[in-house]
Design a protein around this motif. Structure first.
Motif, PDB file in Angstrom:
ATOM      1  N   ALA A  50      30.461  42.652  36.459  1.00 30.20           N
ATOM      2  CA  ALA A  50      30.554  43.957  35.794  1.00 30.20           C
ATOM      3  C   ALA A  50      31.131  45.034  36.712  1.00 30.20           C
ATOM      4  CB  ALA A  50      29.192  44.373  35.259  1.00 30.20           C
ATOM      5  N   GLU A  51      30.789  44.996  37.991  1.00 27.97           N
ATOM      6  CA  GLU A  51      31.289  46.006  38.922  1.00 27.97           C
ATOM      7  C   GLU A  51      32.779  45.855  39.203  1.00 27.97           C
ATOM      8  OE1 GLU A  51      28.904  46.393  42.425  1.00 27.97           O
ATOM      9  OE2 GLU A  51      27.049  46.379  41.266  1.00 27.97           O
ATOM     10  N   ALA A  52      33.352  44.701  38.895  1.00 28.07           N
ATOM     11  CA  ALA A  52      34.773  44.470  39.133  1.00 28.07           C
ATOM     12  C   ALA A  52      35.654  45.066  38.038  1.00 28.07           C
ATOM     13  CB  ALA A  52      35.051  42.970  39.245  1.00 28.07           C
ATOM     14  N   PHE A  53      35.046  45.472  36.928  1.00 32.62           N
ATOM     15  CA  PHE A  53      35.817  46.046  35.831  1.00 32.62           C
ATOM     16  C   PHE A  53      36.117  47.500  36.132  1.00 32.62           C
ATOM     17  CE2 PHE A  53      33.879  42.432  33.753  1.00 32.62           C
ATOM     18  CZ  PHE A  53      34.904  41.975  32.938  1.00 32.62           C
ATOM     19  N   GLY A  54      37.383  47.863  35.992  1.00 26.82           N
ATOM     20  CA  GLY A  54      37.798  49.242  36.218  1.00 26.82           C
ATOM     21  C   GLY A  54      37.302  50.156  35.107  1.00 26.82           C
ATOM     22  N   LYS A  55      37.072  51.402  35.471  1.00 28.14           N
ATOM     23  CA  LYS A  55      36.644  52.387  34.475  1.00 28.14           C
ATOM     24  C   LYS A  55      37.820  52.840  33.622  1.00 28.14           C
ATOM     25  CE  LYS A  55      32.495  52.440  36.146  1.00 28.14           C
ATOM     26  NZ  LYS A  55      31.785  51.241  35.827  1.00 28.14           N
ATOM     27  N   TRP A  61      42.964  40.627  33.536  1.00 26.36           N
ATOM     28  CA  TRP A  61      42.385  39.324  33.266  1.00 26.36           C
ATOM     29  C   TRP A  61      40.904  39.341  33.592  1.00 26.36           C
ATOM     30  CZ3 TRP A  61      42.793  33.706  33.389  1.00 26.36           C
ATOM     31  CH2 TRP A  61      43.723  33.240  32.459  1.00 26.36           C
ATOM     32  N   SER A  62      40.131  38.590  32.879  1.00 22.89           N
ATOM     33  CA  SER A  62      38.688  38.483  33.068  1.00 22.89           C
ATOM     34  C   SER A  62      38.366  38.026  34.496  1.00 22.89           C
ATOM     35  CB  SER A  62      38.150  37.459  32.068  1.00 22.89           C
ATOM     36  OG  SER A  62      36.989  36.839  32.532  1.00 22.89           O
ATOM     37  N   PRO A  63      37.518  38.771  35.229  1.00 22.10           N
ATOM     38  CA  PRO A  63      37.132  38.346  36.573  1.00 22.10           C
ATOM     39  C   PRO A  63      36.437  36.977  36.581  1.00 22.10           C
ATOM     40  CG  PRO A  63      36.515  40.625  36.233  1.00 22.10           C
ATOM     41  CD  PRO A  63      36.975  40.092  34.907  1.00 22.10           C
ATOM     42  N   GLY A  64      35.650  36.686  35.565  1.00 18.42           N
ATOM     43  CA  GLY A  64      35.003  35.385  35.483  1.00 18.42           C
ATOM     44  C   GLY A  64      36.010  34.258  35.363  1.00 18.42           C
ATOM     45  N   ARG A  65      37.017  34.485  34.537  1.00 16.79           N
ATOM     46  CA  ARG A  65      38.071  33.479  34.396  1.00 16.79           C
ATOM     47  C   ARG A  65      38.861  33.338  35.695  1.00 16.79           C
ATOM     48  NH1 ARG A  65      40.493  34.912  28.436  1.00 16.79           N
ATOM     49  NH2 ARG A  65      39.238  33.441  27.232  1.00 16.79           N
ATOM     50  N   LEU A  66      39.171  34.448  36.345  1.00 19.94           N
ATOM     51  CA  LEU A  66      39.885  34.375  37.625  1.00 19.94           C
ATOM     52  C   LEU A  66      39.068  33.615  38.666  1.00 19.94           C
ATOM     53  CD1 LEU A  66      41.475  37.928  37.853  1.00 19.94           C
ATOM     54  CD2 LEU A  66      42.668  35.753  37.515  1.00 19.94           C
ATOM     55  N   ALA A  67      37.749  33.808  38.656  1.00 18.77           N
ATOM     56  CA  ALA A  67      36.892  33.071  39.595  1.00 18.77           C
ATOM     57  C   ALA A  67      37.009  31.569  39.347  1.00 18.77           C
ATOM     58  CB  ALA A  67      35.441  33.535  39.467  1.00 18.77           C
ATOM     59  N   VAL A 110      48.124  38.345  41.036  1.00 19.08           N
ATOM     60  CA  VAL A 110      46.781  38.760  40.631  1.00 19.08           C
ATOM     61  C   VAL A 110      45.713  38.038  41.460  1.00 19.08           C
ATOM     62  CG1 VAL A 110      45.118  38.675  38.715  1.00 19.08           C
ATOM     63  CG2 VAL A 110      47.469  39.415  38.301  1.00 19.08           C
ATOM     64  N   LEU A 111      45.971  36.773  41.815  1.00 18.31           N
ATOM     65  CA  LEU A 111      44.977  36.006  42.571  1.00 18.31           C
ATOM     66  C   LEU A 111      44.735  36.583  43.963  1.00 18.31           C
ATOM     67  CD1 LEU A 111      45.866  32.395  41.463  1.00 18.31           C
ATOM     68  CD2 LEU A 111      43.825  33.723  40.863  1.00 18.31           C
ATOM     69  N   SER A 112      45.781  37.021  44.643  1.00 14.83           N
ATOM     70  CA  SER A 112      45.581  37.596  45.976  1.00 14.83           C
ATOM     71  C   SER A 112      44.889  38.940  45.882  1.00 14.83           C
ATOM     72  CB  SER A 112      46.910  37.703  46.721  1.00 14.83           C
ATOM     73  OG  SER A 112      47.782  38.601  46.070  1.00 14.83           O
ATOM     74  N   GLN A 113      45.097  39.671  44.807  1.00 18.82           N
ATOM     75  CA  GLN A 113      44.423  40.952  44.611  1.00 18.82           C
ATOM     76  C   GLN A 113      42.965  40.762  44.224  1.00 18.82           C
ATOM     77  OE1 GLN A 113      46.806  42.982  41.702  1.00 18.82           O
ATOM     78  NE2 GLN A 113      48.599  42.990  43.011  1.00 18.82           N
ATOM     79  N   PHE A 114      42.674  39.625  43.556  1.00 21.76           N
ATOM     80  CA  PHE A 114      41.311  39.334  43.123  1.00 21.76           C
ATOM     81  C   PHE A 114      40.443  39.034  44.325  1.00 21.76           C
ATOM     82  CE2 PHE A 114      38.155  36.144  41.624  1.00 21.76           C
ATOM     83  CZ  PHE A 114      37.412  36.983  40.818  1.00 21.76           C
TER      84      PHE A 114
END
Length: 114
Positions: A50-55, A61-67, A110-114
């Motif tokens: 939840a904290e990874a979602f921008g305001k 892309w979904s952080p869970g999916r990226l994980a 996106v992966l390197s930024q994640f």
């Protein structure tokens, strides 16, 4: 001002993708991404990130999916570019991530930024 992304449950695997995965793997052991989704479901729920979602800003892309992408990436020893291509090209990855057959994935940076 952009739109913020909210945590939500992943969709079930697309029925078209699921039928194709089952047909291509009939009588064989399913690929790791399919086994992970079948046995563990939504492995990394977005609520955990939840904290990874921008305001504000564009929806990403979904952080869970990226994980989960990074887990498969490490399991197969893929570069960021190869992992992003696998999301676009491999039915087993689309199945695990709950993507439609027409999903275009994401840019590999996106992966390197994640």
């Amino acid at each position: 001002m952009g739109v913020s992304m909210e945590p939500r449950s992943w969709p079930e695997p697309d029925p078209v993708v699921a039928r194709a995965v089952r047909a291509k793997n009939y009588g064989r052991q399913v690929p790791l991404p399919v086994a992970v989704r079948d046995r563990l479901g939504e492995l990394f729920p977005d609520e955990e990130f939840a904290e990874a979602f921008g305001k504000t800003g564009p929806a990403g892309w979904s952080p869970g999916r990226l994980a989960l992408v990074t887990v498969f990436q490490m399991a197969e020893n893929l570069t960021d570019r190869q992992a992003a291509e696998a999301v676009r090209d491999r039915l087993s990855w689309a199945y695990a991530l709950g993507l439609e057959l027409t999903d275009t994935g994401f840019d590999f940076t996106v992966l390197s930024q994640f």
